[in-house]
Design a protein around this motif. Structure first.
Motif, PDB file in Angstrom:
ATOM      1  N   PHE A 429       0.842  -1.201   0.000  1.00 28.64           N
ATOM      2  CA  PHE A 429       0.000   0.000   0.000  1.00 28.64           C
ATOM      3  C   PHE A 429       0.878   1.252   0.000  1.00 28.64           C
ATOM      4  O   PHE A 429       0.651   2.187  -0.770  1.00 28.64           O
ATOM      5  CB  PHE A 429      -0.926   0.009   1.214  1.00 28.64           C
ATOM      6  N   CYS A 430       1.884   1.271   0.864  1.00 27.13           N
ATOM      7  CA  CYS A 430       2.796   2.420   0.924  1.00 27.13           C
ATOM      8  C   CYS A 430       3.535   2.596  -0.401  1.00 27.13           C
ATOM      9  O   CYS A 430       3.703   3.721  -0.895  1.00 27.13           O
ATOM     10  CB  CYS A 430       3.792   2.250   2.070  1.00 27.13           C
ATOM     11  N   ASN A 431       3.968   1.485  -1.002  1.00 19.38           N
ATOM     12  CA  ASN A 431       4.658   1.547  -2.291  1.00 19.38           C
ATOM     13  C   ASN A 431       3.740   2.064  -3.394  1.00 19.38           C
ATOM     14  O   ASN A 431       4.173   2.805  -4.284  1.00 19.38           O
ATOM     15  CB  ASN A 431       5.193   0.171  -2.680  1.00 19.38           C
ATOM     16  N   LEU A 432       2.465   1.649  -3.335  1.00 13.94           N
ATOM     17  CA  LEU A 432       1.504   2.090  -4.344  1.00 13.94           C
ATOM     18  C   LEU A 432       1.333   3.605  -4.302  1.00 13.94           C
ATOM     19  O   LEU A 432       1.336   4.270  -5.337  1.00 13.94           O
ATOM     20  CB  LEU A 432       0.158   1.401  -4.115  1.00 13.94           C
ATOM     21  N   MET A 433       1.178   4.152  -3.111  1.00 14.98           N
ATOM     22  CA  MET A 433       0.995   5.590  -2.985  1.00 14.98           C
ATOM     23  C   MET A 433       2.263   6.347  -3.408  1.00 14.98           C
ATOM     24  O   MET A 433       2.180   7.367  -4.105  1.00 14.98           O
ATOM     25  CB  MET A 433       0.620   5.947  -1.542  1.00 14.98           C
ATOM     26  N   LYS A 434       3.421   5.839  -3.016  1.00 12.51           N
ATOM     27  CA  LYS A 434       4.678   6.498  -3.399  1.00 12.51           C
ATOM     28  C   LYS A 434       4.887   6.427  -4.906  1.00 12.51           C
ATOM     29  O   LYS A 434       5.304   7.414  -5.540  1.00 12.51           O
ATOM     30  CB  LYS A 434       5.854   5.837  -2.686  1.00 12.51           C
ATOM     31  N   ALA A 435       4.597   5.271  -5.498  1.00 14.92           N
ATOM     32  CA  ALA A 435       4.811   5.093  -6.938  1.00 14.92           C
ATOM     33  C   ALA A 435       3.920   6.037  -7.738  1.00 14.92           C
ATOM     34  O   ALA A 435       4.355   6.624  -8.741  1.00 14.92           O
ATOM     35  CB  ALA A 435       4.530   3.641  -7.335  1.00 14.92           C
ATOM     36  N   GLN A 436       2.680   6.208  -7.293  1.00 14.48           N
ATOM     37  CA  GLN A 436       1.787   7.112  -8.022  1.00 14.48           C
ATOM     38  C   GLN A 436       2.236   8.566  -7.877  1.00 14.48           C
ATOM     39  O   GLN A 436       2.168   9.344  -8.826  1.00 14.48           O
ATOM     40  CB  GLN A 436       0.348   6.965  -7.533  1.00 14.48           C
ATOM     41  N   ARG A 437       2.711   8.918  -6.690  1.00 16.64           N
ATOM     42  CA  ARG A 437       3.215  10.280  -6.500  1.00 16.64           C
ATOM     43  C   ARG A 437       4.444  10.529  -7.380  1.00 16.64           C
ATOM     44  O   ARG A 437       4.571  11.593  -7.997  1.00 16.64           O
ATOM     45  CB  ARG A 437       3.574  10.507  -5.026  1.00 16.64           C
ATOM     46  N   ASP A 438       5.358   9.556  -7.439  1.00 21.59           N
ATOM     47  CA  ASP A 438       6.543   9.696  -8.292  1.00 21.59           C
ATOM     48  C   ASP A 438       6.144   9.798  -9.759  1.00 21.59           C
ATOM     49  O   ASP A 438       6.739  10.576 -10.524  1.00 21.59           O
ATOM     50  CB  ASP A 438       7.484   8.505  -8.092  1.00 21.59           C
ATOM     51  N   TYR A 439       5.150   9.020 -10.149  1.00 20.80           N
ATOM     52  CA  TYR A 439       4.659   9.021 -11.524  1.00 20.80           C
ATOM     53  C   TYR A 439       4.152  10.402 -11.917  1.00 20.80           C
ATOM     54  O   TYR A 439       4.554  10.966 -12.940  1.00 20.80           O
ATOM     55  CB  TYR A 439       3.550   7.971 -11.639  1.00 20.80           C
ATOM     56  N   VAL A 440       3.287  10.967 -11.096  1.00 24.43           N
ATOM     57  CA  VAL A 440       2.690  12.266 -11.412  1.00 24.43           C
ATOM     58  C   VAL A 440       3.719  13.382 -11.286  1.00 24.43           C
ATOM     59  O   VAL A 440       3.734  14.324 -12.092  1.00 24.43           O
ATOM     60  CB  VAL A 440       1.475  12.541 -10.499  1.00 24.43           C
ATOM     61  N   GLN A 441       4.605  13.273 -10.308  1.00 24.93           N
ATOM     62  CA  GLN A 441       5.614  14.313 -10.104  1.00 24.93           C
ATOM     63  C   GLN A 441       6.575  14.393 -11.287  1.00 24.93           C
ATOM     64  O   GLN A 441       6.895  15.482 -11.773  1.00 24.93           O
ATOM     65  CB  GLN A 441       6.388  14.042  -8.811  1.00 24.93           C
ATOM     66  N   SER A 442       7.059  13.249 -11.763  1.00 18.13           N
ATOM     67  CA  SER A 442       7.984  13.251 -12.899  1.00 18.13           C
ATOM     68  C   SER A 442       7.275  13.735 -14.168  1.00 18.13           C
ATOM     69  O   SER A 442       7.866  14.466 -14.973  1.00 18.13           O
ATOM     70  CB  SER A 442       8.568  11.849 -13.119  1.00 18.13           C
ATOM     71  N   LEU A 443       6.007  13.359 -14.325  1.00 19.97           N
ATOM     72  CA  LEU A 443       5.241  13.808 -15.489  1.00 19.97           C
ATOM     73  C   LEU A 443       5.031  15.317 -15.456  1.00 19.97           C
ATOM     74  O   LEU A 443       5.224  16.010 -16.466  1.00 19.97           O
ATOM     75  CB  LEU A 443       3.895  13.087 -15.524  1.00 19.97           C
ATOM     76  N   THR A 444       4.649  15.842 -14.299  1.00 20.40           N
ATOM     77  CA  THR A 444       4.425  17.282 -14.167  1.00 20.40           C
ATOM     78  C   THR A 444       5.716  18.056 -14.390  1.00 20.40           C
ATOM     79  O   THR A 444       5.714  19.128 -15.021  1.00 20.40           O
ATOM     80  CB  THR A 444       3.845  17.603 -12.778  1.00 20.40           C
TER      81      THR A 444
END
Length: 632
Positions: A429-444
């Protein structure tokens, strides 16, 4: 000489910007892979946690006897068990209101139709107590169904047409202005395994709810290890290199300009069955184009510097009225470099156009679908976690007679397995939330740089320039502010109570060893006493009649009695430890399970509202733009 090259922004800034763009896109490629892997692991952890919990319950039930004394009526659970006040709608609404961009907090979505084989319907743990209907008395084999808010009753009615109604139903109706809720409470007595089995069914359903999003993320099969998905960074360069050029099958190919080649059968590699480019292929092609752009910009900068040197040399020759042939040669060198710079500029603009095209026609629609998929997944998970919250409330009504059965080795192993799976649930669960944040942050980060074109006379801005960036900003704000810490702490609290059971079982096992050891010593000393008694007689006097003489039989008998008392004491401690283990196990399940599902229900509800707000805002912007295009 023309000064066309002045159209290029300062060389160092341009190269630095393109290098940063390439770095962000490389991070985005990796983040997409990590996001897909984390999503896959989270769904897997839901399934394995449910299975481990069922195995644990089966082992525990074998030690318990769920029987009622003769003539004792069953304990019928109330139709609306109250959740702990800490998980009230106010706390979640306050959190969601402050953490999402939506100006209105939407009510929870209506529950889906239930399977005819299920004994459960929906109960909202966040509904205020004042909005609950009055209880209705029912017999043991009857059911109670309460429907609230006739305003949206048509939804439940339409859904029920496709589902067979449960037998022997007693219906009561009440009205509330908050939301529509249908509650069906089984009054049939159940044991621990039956309750956990139903709980496991909804773990499976919750995992299945992530299936459509898995398709959008293109979860790779047979390529992931748990180490990769847990955020460890071993061999990233090598694995990233492999990832860039192979996905799903290893037949994907690009030409020198990052465009897809066709395979021998004429099919476009990197596109789905419907011919639409996949998210993975779009992201990876964008990275290839960014690498190409960076190389072209660096090359153009080198040419520009060389051009400036040649122009300076030519100027000096012309000022000195130097040799005609030298001057002409210098002019030709300048013209040649000017021509090369023009080609380089055209290549840069062409590459930039391809990036914009991919961003507009492929990436933006894919991002919209991902946000829509996240909304649907968390809405469905909210509904299933809501049912799980209701199911585990029934644990408190189990009719258990305290058991004196010690913990078996099988049960101990099942407890350790449950602890491991709960740890993986928390970690995933923690990895899922971190991975999505990294995904959106790098895209932005990439969008923030790529929306500024390389040249001063940049290509015209399109609607997607602002739309895609607005979408990602809203998405990043939403994912950064959802209260995932509350949910992770809820899972962690469940892990804590399971660990407490493991510790108690270990203590019980140690106490059993101490008891067994004491009885073993007692048996040994008793055997020695019998040997002495057979040798000297039961009441043998010492050889010397002196009062200081010792009686070996009597001394041995005293030691035996002391050991007997110790053994009985250790046995009593073991029995007490067994009793504590059995009581702790049931108590921890009754206390821990409701808390984790209330936390997950609240979190998934907030996520639903947050992602729905992001998606609706993007759609609203799109529709508004279309209206402006139509109006004169």
């Amino acid at each position: 000489m023309g000064c066309w090259y002045s159209r290029l922004v300062s060389g160092e800034e341009m190269v630095s910007r393109c290098k940063a763009r390439k770095r962000y896109m490389k991070q985005f490629v990796k983040a997409r892979h990590s996001f897909a892997a984390a999503h896959s692991m989270y769904l897997m952890s839901l399934r394995t946690t449910g299975v481990a919990l069922l195995q644990f319950a089966s082992a525990e039930t074998s030690l318990h006897h769920h029987l009622r004394p003769p003539g004792t009526p069953p304990r019928v659970p109330p139709p609306f068990p109250n959740p702990p006040p800490a998980m009230s709608p106010t706390s979640w609404t306050t959190t969601s209101a402050s953490t999402t961009t939506s100006s209105v907090v939407h009510p929870p979505p209506p529950p889906p139709p239930m399977s005819s084989s299920s004994a459960w319907d929906f109960w909202d743990p966040f509904m205020p107590a004042s909005g609950r209907p009055v209880d209705v008395d029912v017999d043991e084999e009857e059911w109670e169904e309460t429907t609230i808010d006739s305003e949206v009753a048509a939804t439940a009615t339409a859904a029920s047409r496709s589902v067979a109604a449960p037998p022997s139903v007693v219906t009561a109706t009440a009205t509330s202005s908050s939301s529509e809720l249908a509650v069906v409470v089984s009054t049939k007595s159940k044991d621990l395994v039956e309750i956990i089995k139903e709980l496991n069914d909804y773990f499976v359903k919750a995992a299945n709810a992530g299936g459509p999003l898995s398709s959008l993320l293109e979860i790779p099969t047979g390529q992931l290890s748990y180490q990769e998905s847990s955020g460890k960074d071993d061999g990233n360069v090598k694995s990233l290199s492999l990832l860039l050029w192979t996905w799903s099958s290893s037949s994907a190919k690009w030409n020198a300009f990052g465009k897809f080649c066709e395979d021998s059968g004429g099919n476009n590699i990197g596109r789905g069955n419907d011919g639409i480019a996949t998210h993975c292929s779009t992201v990876e092609r964008l990275y290839v184009w960014e690498v190409k752009l960076y190389q072209e910009v660096k090359n153009a900068e080198c040419l520009k510097l060389e051009y400036e040197k040649k122009v300076a040399v030519l100027g000096k020759l012309e000022m000195k009225s130097a040799d005609y042939f030298k001057t002409e040669k210098a002019k030709k060198d300048v013209e040649k470099l000017e021509s090369q710079l023009m080609v380089a500029s055209q290549a840069i603009e062409a590459t930039s156009s391809e990036i914009i095209k991919l961003r507009e026609s492929e990436l933006y629609p894919q991002l919209l679908e991902l946000v829509k998929g996240l909304t649907c997944m968390w809405r469905t998970m909210y509904e299933f976690h809501q049912v799980q919250t209701h199911i585990v409330q029934q644990l408190k009504f189990l009719n258990s007679i305290p058991s004196s059965s010690p913990t078996s080795e099988i049960h101990r192993q099942s407890t350790l397995q449950l602890e491991l799976k709960a740890q993986q649930w928390h970690l995933s669960f923690c990895n899922l939330m971190k991975a999505q944040r990294d995904y959106v942050q790098s895209l932005t980060g990439w969008l923030r740089l790529s929306l500024f074109q390389v040249g001063n006379n940049s290509l015209h801005k399109t609607r997607q320039d602002s739309a895609i960036y607005s979408l990602c900003e809203e998405w990043q704000l939403a994912i950064n502010n959802v209260p995932d810490r509350v949910a992770s702490e809820g899972i962690k609290s469940f892990l804590t109570v399971i660990h407490a059971i493991v510790v108690q079982q270990t203590e019980e096992q140690k106490q059993k060893k101490r008891s067994d050891s004491a009885f073993k010593d007692l048996e040994k000393k008793t055997s020695e006493l019998r040997s002495l008694e057979s040798k000297y007689g039961t009441y043998t006097l010492p050889v010397c009649s002196s009062e200081t003489s010792k009686n070996p039989v009597r001394e041995k008998r005293v030691k035996v009695e002391t050991l007997r008392e110790k053994a009985e004491d250790e046995k009593a401690k073991h029995e007490k430890s067994v009793s504590v283990t059995r009581a702790m196990t049931m108590n921890n399940l009754q206390m821990g399970l409701p808390h984790v599902f209330q936390a997950m229900t609240g979190f998934s509800n907030v996520c639903t509202q947050a992602f729905e707000s992001v998606h609706n805002q993007a759609k609203s912007n799109h529709d508004l733009h279309n209206v402006k295009m139509i109006l004169p």
